[in-house]
Design an enzyme around this catalytic site. Sequence first.
Site, PDB file in Angstrom:
ATOM      1  CG  ASN A 291      23.408  27.262   8.375  1.00  0.00           C
ATOM      2  OD1 ASN A 291      23.920  27.938   7.485  1.00  0.00           O
ATOM      3  ND2 ASN A 291      23.051  26.000   8.196  1.00  0.00           N
ATOM      4  CD1 TRP A 292      22.463  34.021   9.059  1.00  0.00           C
ATOM      5  CD2 TRP A 292      23.313  35.568   7.668  1.00  0.00           C
ATOM      6  NE1 TRP A 292      22.444  35.226   9.707  1.00  0.00           N
ATOM      7  CE2 TRP A 292      22.959  36.189   8.884  1.00  0.00           C
ATOM      8  CE3 TRP A 292      23.881  36.334   6.658  1.00  0.00           C
ATOM      9  CZ2 TRP A 292      23.149  37.554   9.111  1.00  0.00           C
ATOM     10  CZ3 TRP A 292      24.071  37.688   6.868  1.00  0.00           C
ATOM     11  CH2 TRP A 292      23.700  38.299   8.090  1.00  0.00           C
ATOM     12  CE  LYS A 293      19.538  26.106   7.051  1.00  0.00           C
ATOM     13  NZ  LYS A 293      18.395  25.189   7.076  1.00  0.00           N
TER      14      LYS A 293
ATOM     15  CG  HIS B 109      23.311  21.755   7.325  1.00  0.00           C
ATOM     16  ND1 HIS B 109      22.205  21.462   6.569  1.00  0.00           N
ATOM     17  CD2 HIS B 109      22.878  22.541   8.347  1.00  0.00           C
ATOM     18  CE1 HIS B 109      21.152  22.053   7.117  1.00  0.00           C
ATOM     19  NE2 HIS B 109      21.522  22.706   8.195  1.00  0.00           N
TER      20      HIS B 109
ATOM     21  CD  GLU C 134      19.581  22.974   4.480  1.00  0.00           C
ATOM     22  OE1 GLU C 134      20.426  23.880   4.368  1.00  0.00           O
ATOM     23  OE2 GLU C 134      18.555  23.089   5.187  1.00  0.00           O
TER      24      GLU C 134
ATOM     25  CD  GLU D 263      20.948  21.771  12.113  1.00  0.00           C
ATOM     26  OE1 GLU D 263      20.600  22.885  12.510  1.00  0.00           O
ATOM     27  OE2 GLU D 263      21.357  21.548  10.959  1.00  0.00           O
TER      28      GLU D 263
ATOM     29  N   GLY E 231      13.460  23.883   8.825  1.00  0.00           N
ATOM     30  CA  GLY E 231      12.684  24.743   7.932  1.00  0.00           C
ATOM     31  C   GLY E 231      11.215  24.367   7.818  1.00  0.00           C
TER      32      GLY E 231
ATOM     33  CB  SER F 295      11.523  24.520  13.428  1.00  0.00           C
ATOM     34  OG  SER F 295      11.358  24.145  12.069  1.00  0.00           O
TER      35      SER F 295
HETATM   36  P1  13P Z   1      15.784  26.308  10.533  1.00  0.00           P
HETATM   37  O1  13P Z   1      16.096  26.977  11.844  1.00  0.00           O
HETATM   38  O2  13P Z   1      15.442  27.281   9.442  1.00  0.00           O
HETATM   39  O3  13P Z   1      14.780  25.195  10.698  1.00  0.00           O
HETATM   40  O4  13P Z   1      17.146  25.611  10.025  1.00  0.00           O
HETATM   41  C1  13P Z   1      17.871  24.822  10.919  1.00  0.00           C
HETATM   42  C2  13P Z   1      19.179  24.520  10.324  1.00  0.00           C
HETATM   43  O5  13P Z   1      19.271  23.765   9.369  1.00  0.00           O
HETATM   44  C3  13P Z   1      20.357  25.179  10.879  1.00  0.00           C
HETATM   45  O6  13P Z   1      21.538  24.624  10.403  1.00  0.00           O
END
Ligand code: 13P
Length: 247
Positions: free
Chosen positions: A9-11, A93, A95, A163, A169, A207
């Site tokens: 997931n590149w966000k 997600h 976020e 998650e 993160g 993470s």
């Molecule tokens: P990280 O791997 O940067 O912790 O992010 C996880 C995530 O939110 C994937 O959707």
Amino acid sequence: MRRKLAAGNWKMNGTAASLSEVEALAKAHPAPKSEVLICPPATLVAQMAWKAKGGPVRVGGQDCHAKVSGAHTGDISAAMLKDAGASHVILGHSERRADHGETDAEVRAKAEAALAAGLVAVICLGETEAERDAGKTLGIIGSQLAGSVPEGAAAANTVIAYEPVWAIGTGRTPTLEQISEVHDFLRAELAKRFADSDGFRLLYGGSVKPSNAAEIFATSNVDGALVGGASLKAADFGAILAALDAA
Ligand code: 13P
């Protein structure tokens, strides 16, 4: 047998220059055992799908609207993602639940739209740190699962990603016991609703990096990972993919 899935997931990261990472990944891992998916920002979906054509990497969106088309400025429909070359879409997600107030009902409506468009829905769930500290983890996960996963879901069209919000993160990960507790619970809950519950892939996210991937992939009912930061570089994501292939 469930085919493992390494999903990135590149966000809100990446420009056209980042497409070279996908080429490098495909070159280093031309025929992985696991399925490989990268979900770039919407601006890159079509270009990435074009570049990835014929190779091992599949491309997905990070969100879609619940409607097929219409007056929804700034939104993208599942059918549009499919048309751009996407095969999957991440939905719910944390976020998006936090930044855009997405509810379980909205995530479910989006998932229905994704399935109708022929996309695989990668539906995300996870507790906050306060919820975990209050002993509410399984209750929260159970209600998110019940509320976000539509009746039309099946192993072939839906992936569940656990998650924990506090692990995203942050460099912090749950213990392997905490991961297996949630994943075993998810498997049991799915069995109450879906005849092919055994076939659903359950991803862990939060993470995940090359140094912890192998132990996470050895955990019960973990069928792969949803990777944020470590999916941006082909070397790191490739190492995670190799760990998954070896698991
Ligand atoms: P990280 O791997 O940067 O912790 O992010 C996880 C995530 O939110 C994937 O959707």
